[in-house]
Write a protein that holds these residues in place. Structure first.
Motif, PDB file in Angstrom:
ATOM      1  N   LEU A   3       0.868  -1.380   0.018  1.00  0.00           N
ATOM      2  CA  LEU A   3       0.038   0.135   0.112  1.00  0.00           C
ATOM      3  C   LEU A   3       1.002   1.197   0.000  1.00  0.00           C
ATOM      4  N   ALA A   4       1.919   1.157   0.415  1.00  0.00           N
ATOM      5  CA  ALA A   4       3.007   2.381   0.598  1.00  0.00           C
ATOM      6  C   ALA A   4       3.165   2.726  -0.645  1.00  0.00           C
ATOM      7  N   ILE A   5       3.443   2.118  -1.786  1.00  0.00           N
ATOM      8  CA  ILE A   5       3.683   2.400  -2.900  1.00  0.00           C
ATOM      9  C   ILE A   5       2.502   3.056  -3.757  1.00  0.00           C
ATOM     10  N   ILE A   6       1.303   2.563  -3.643  1.00  0.00           N
ATOM     11  CA  ILE A   6       0.107   3.406  -3.907  1.00  0.00           C
ATOM     12  C   ILE A   6       0.066   4.767  -3.371  1.00  0.00           C
ATOM     13  N   VAL A   7       0.195   4.685  -1.822  1.00  0.00           N
ATOM     14  CA  VAL A   7      -0.042   5.991  -1.277  1.00  0.00           C
ATOM     15  C   VAL A   7       0.934   7.108  -1.708  1.00  0.00           C
ATOM     16  N   ASP A   8       2.284   6.714  -1.717  1.00  0.00           N
ATOM     17  CA  ASP A   8       3.203   7.457  -1.944  1.00  0.00           C
ATOM     18  C   ASP A   8       2.954   8.153  -3.586  1.00  0.00           C
ATOM     19  N   LYS A   9       2.691   7.322  -4.350  1.00  0.00           N
ATOM     20  CA  LYS A   9       2.165   7.790  -5.699  1.00  0.00           C
ATOM     21  C   LYS A   9       1.079   8.818  -5.762  1.00  0.00           C
ATOM     22  N   ILE A  10       0.000   8.593  -4.848  1.00  0.00           N
ATOM     23  CA  ILE A  10      -1.200   9.456  -4.849  1.00  0.00           C
ATOM     24  C   ILE A  10      -0.970  10.710  -4.149  1.00  0.00           C
ATOM     25  N   PHE A  11      -0.017  10.587  -2.911  1.00  0.00           N
ATOM     26  CA  PHE A  11       0.253  11.790  -2.144  1.00  0.00           C
ATOM     27  C   PHE A  11       1.172  12.780  -2.955  1.00  0.00           C
ATOM     28  N   THR A  12       2.240  12.195  -3.549  1.00  0.00           N
ATOM     29  CA  THR A  12       3.123  12.954  -4.193  1.00  0.00           C
ATOM     30  C   THR A  12       2.455  13.744  -5.424  1.00  0.00           C
ATOM     31  N   ALA A  19     -14.444   6.846   8.339  1.00  0.00           N
ATOM     32  CA  ALA A  19     -14.386   8.044   7.717  1.00  0.00           C
ATOM     33  C   ALA A  19     -13.638   9.296   8.337  1.00  0.00           C
ATOM     34  N   PHE A  20     -13.953   9.648   9.584  1.00  0.00           N
ATOM     35  CA  PHE A  20     -13.490  10.446  10.342  1.00  0.00           C
ATOM     36  C   PHE A  20     -12.084  10.341  10.700  1.00  0.00           C
ATOM     37  N   VAL A  21     -11.606   9.080  11.083  1.00  0.00           N
ATOM     38  CA  VAL A  21     -10.090   8.791  11.290  1.00  0.00           C
ATOM     39  C   VAL A  21      -9.607   8.993   9.946  1.00  0.00           C
ATOM     40  N   THR A  22      -9.946   8.624   9.076  1.00  0.00           N
ATOM     41  CA  THR A  22      -9.262   8.516   7.802  1.00  0.00           C
ATOM     42  C   THR A  22      -8.963   9.910   7.241  1.00  0.00           C
ATOM     43  N   PHE A  23      -9.863  10.731   7.418  1.00  0.00           N
ATOM     44  CA  PHE A  23      -9.867  12.439   7.180  1.00  0.00           C
ATOM     45  C   PHE A  23      -8.518  12.874   8.106  1.00  0.00           C
ATOM     46  N   ALA A  24      -8.713  12.389   9.159  1.00  0.00           N
ATOM     47  CA  ALA A  24      -7.442  12.882  10.124  1.00  0.00           C
ATOM     48  C   ALA A  24      -6.137  12.327   9.618  1.00  0.00           C
ATOM     49  N   TRP A  25      -6.082  11.092   9.315  1.00  0.00           N
ATOM     50  CA  TRP A  25      -4.956  10.729   8.767  1.00  0.00           C
ATOM     51  C   TRP A  25      -4.283  11.482   7.620  1.00  0.00           C
ATOM     52  N   VAL A  26      -4.938  12.089   6.866  1.00  0.00           N
ATOM     53  CA  VAL A  26      -4.381  12.678   5.577  1.00  0.00           C
ATOM     54  C   VAL A  26      -3.606  13.857   6.293  1.00  0.00           C
ATOM     55  N   PHE A  27      -3.779  14.403   7.421  1.00  0.00           N
ATOM     56  CA  PHE A  27      -2.706  15.524   7.998  1.00  0.00           C
ATOM     57  C   PHE A  27      -1.716  14.704   8.486  1.00  0.00           C
ATOM     58  N   PHE A  28      -1.649  13.837   8.980  1.00  0.00           N
ATOM     59  CA  PHE A  28      -0.795  13.008   9.625  1.00  0.00           C
ATOM     60  C   PHE A  28       0.106  12.525   8.621  1.00  0.00           C
ATOM     61  N   ARG A  29      -0.327  12.187   7.119  1.00  0.00           N
ATOM     62  CA  ARG A  29       0.572  11.471   6.402  1.00  0.00           C
ATOM     63  C   ARG A  29       1.362  12.731   5.494  1.00  0.00           C
ATOM     64  N   ALA A  30       0.523  13.670   5.114  1.00  0.00           N
ATOM     65  CA  ALA A  30       1.143  14.730   4.228  1.00  0.00           C
ATOM     66  C   ALA A  30       2.221  15.389   4.656  1.00  0.00           C
ATOM     67  N   ALA A  31       3.055  15.872   3.738  1.00  0.00           N
ATOM     68  CA  ALA A  31       4.394  16.320   4.242  1.00  0.00           C
ATOM     69  C   ALA A  31       4.072  17.495   5.147  1.00  0.00           C
ATOM     70  N   ASP A  32       3.477  18.462   4.990  1.00  0.00           N
ATOM     71  CA  ASP A  32       3.208  19.744   5.718  1.00  0.00           C
ATOM     72  C   ASP A  32       1.985  19.929   5.788  1.00  0.00           C
ATOM     73  N   MET A  33       1.418  21.020   6.267  1.00  0.00           N
ATOM     74  CA  MET A  33       0.038  21.527   6.486  1.00  0.00           C
ATOM     75  C   MET A  33      -0.486  21.878   5.049  1.00  0.00           C
ATOM     76  N   LYS A  34       0.348  22.747   4.178  1.00  0.00           N
ATOM     77  CA  LYS A  34       0.120  23.011   2.807  1.00  0.00           C
ATOM     78  C   LYS A  34      -0.263  21.682   2.246  1.00  0.00           C
ATOM     79  N   GLU A  35       0.274  20.903   1.961  1.00  0.00           N
ATOM     80  CA  GLU A  35       0.012  19.518   1.371  1.00  0.00           C
ATOM     81  C   GLU A  35      -1.357  18.858   1.899  1.00  0.00           C
TER      82      GLU A  35
END
Length: 473
Positions: free
Chosen positions: A212-221, A379-395
């Motif tokens: 999953l990390a490969i997929i996640v890295d591609k999408i977030f990048t 859904a709530f937890v997943t929304f919060a995870w976006v902030f955890f995973r992103a490189a910074d607040m802007k992303e």
């Protein structure tokens, strides 16, 4: 040294053989071996980090005697000395640059442009975990729940025990130290359960999380170029990546400890089957949640001094928990999001509705109500995870914005299907195991088939050695 590395596959059998065959007649030498093995395991990354670990361990060992004094003034002095020492280590190695940069930016708003010296040093692996081990030991002595240990080897093993050293679970002295000081005998059933946990943990890490990390890295990048559905799939993929990664590490840690006769604290209880945020935090990273509850929330007054203070204390522990994960605003915001989700439950006295229940205990499928509750919570937890995973607040903000606006980009259904191929089997396995606390005992007639399939999958996916996400904390 990584659990998912060839080095560890050589290291573990060697230590196991020495432990049970060369040193089994002496508890003292078993503990000495465990200490040496733990420092070797940790020093594999850097001997400098090993020195810091040794200094931190020695100081808390000595502070423990002062905290045990019948003179409460003297005891408080050594308690605060330990707190300052441990938080000071965290402040220097983990948080100094963050505060220095914030200070510089704050003065820049006033027209001042001071030169700030930043530390060019890597964050020692596991520093947040072993400092919390030391503080909990000293706190428990001060609260008369634990007596100071006079054998330094025993205490050093408690702090540095290699299965839990770099990413937990965060053990309590009252739970692990008695096991360290007690004679241990090889137990076949315990060792077999340990091997099953190690195999299951490797499956979750190597097969699920790393894929999953490969997929996640591609999408977030490249989130700007992704369709909203793909971004949703990416967020869900990260939710299961971090779960597979961290709970996989925990399973390997618990399983490895069992091989040496130790039982560690449970750190996960199927968190994505939670029916509200309060239940999620009783199921996710349990050792950290309970640590903050016992050593921060309750000392601040908990929820027994009125709703206003309960709200204050709730925000404090969630924000501090976020900051514990890293020196970045994105982690603080992540903690704040969870505090906001927890707050309505607290105000309505509904934060203890599901203290220990198993979802659909008496049935094979959840009810419509349970399913909807779990989906809303996820859904709530997943929304919060976006902030955890992103490189910074802007992303993070950009990702969330594109998730509700990018409907003109081409849809990548193959990518979404790939996410489902990894997520659905993990959900199904967890649902099957939810009643028995991960014993992983399967019917005798299919046991060999299940274990062989898991082992083959791990072997097939075993490739690049990737760090566990929580190593950075």
């Amino acid at each position: 040294m990584l659990f998912n590395s060839v080095e560890f596959l050589l290291f573990l059998p060697l230590v196991f053989t020495l432990y049970w065959f060369a040193f089994s007649r002496s508890l003292h030498w078993q503990n000495v071996l465990m200490l040496v093995a733990s420092y070797f395991f940790y020093g594999w990354w850097s001997w400098k980090f090993m020195v810091l670990l040794a200094i931190s361990t020695l100081l808390d060992f000595l502070y423990g005697f002062g905290v045990a004094s019948t003179n409460r003034k003297k005891a408080r002095f050594f308690l605060w000395l330990s707190v300052v020492n441990n938080l000071g280590i965290l402040a220097v190695f983990k948080y100094y640059n963050f505060f220095a940069i914030q200070f510089q930016q704050g003065l820049a708003l006033l027209g001042l442009h001071p030169h700030v010296v930043l530390l060019k040093v890597a964050i020692p692996i596991g520093i947040s975990f072993y400092t919390f081990h030391g503080m909990s030991y000293v706190f428990d002595i001060y609260r008369e729940k634990q007596k100071p240990v006079r054998n330094f080897i025993d205490y050093a093993v408690f702090v540095s025990f290699f299965p839990l050293l770099v990413a937990g679970p965060i053990e309590r002295a009252s739970h692990l130290l008695p096991q360290i000081r007690k004679r241990r005998f090889f137990n076949y059933q315990q060792a077999a359960d340990g091997c099953r946990l190690i195999l299951w943990g490797l499956f979750k890490k190597v097969v699920i999380a790393d894929s999953l990390a490969i997929i996640v890295d591609k999408i977030f990048t490249h989130y700007h170029d992704q369709h909203a559905i793909s971004l949703l799939a990416g967020a869900i993929a990260f939710s299961f990546q971090i779960y597979g990664d961290f709970s996989g590490y925990t399973d390997i840690a618990l399983g490895t400890a069992k091989l040496f006769g130790f039982e560690l604290l449970t750190n996960f209880r199927f968190p994505y089957f939670s029916r509200d945020i309060a239940e999620f935090w009783r199921r996710w990273h349990i050792s950290l949640s309970s640590w903050f509850r016992d050593y921060l929330y309750i000392p601040l007054g908990g929820s027994k001094q009125g709703k206003l203070k309960a709200v204050r204390n709730t925000f404090i522990i969630f924000l501090v928990s976020g900051f514990w994960h890293g020196a970045s605003w994105k982690y603080i915001v992540w903690g704040g999001i969870h505090a906001c989700g927890f707050l309505p439950l607290l105000l309505l006295n509904r934060n203890r509705r599901y203290p220990s229940d198993v979802v659909a205990r008496e049935s094979s499928l959840p009810s419509v109500k349970e399913l909807s509750q779990m989906m809303i919570t996820f859904a709530f937890v997943t929304f919060a995870w976006v902030f955890f995973r992103a490189a910074d607040m802007k992303e993070a903000i950009g990702y969330v914005t594109c998730s509700v606006t990018n409907f003109k980009q081409p849809k990548d259904w193959l990518l979404c299907l790939s996410v489902c191929c990894y997520v659905i089997p993990l959900i199904a396995c967890d649902w099957w195991l939810r009643r028995d606390e991960r014993s992983l005992r399967v019917p005798q007639r299919i046991k060999p088939i299940v274990y062989i399939v898991l082992a083959l999958l791990v072997f097939f996916f075993f490739g690049k050695q990737t760090n566990f996400i929580y190593f950075q904390f």
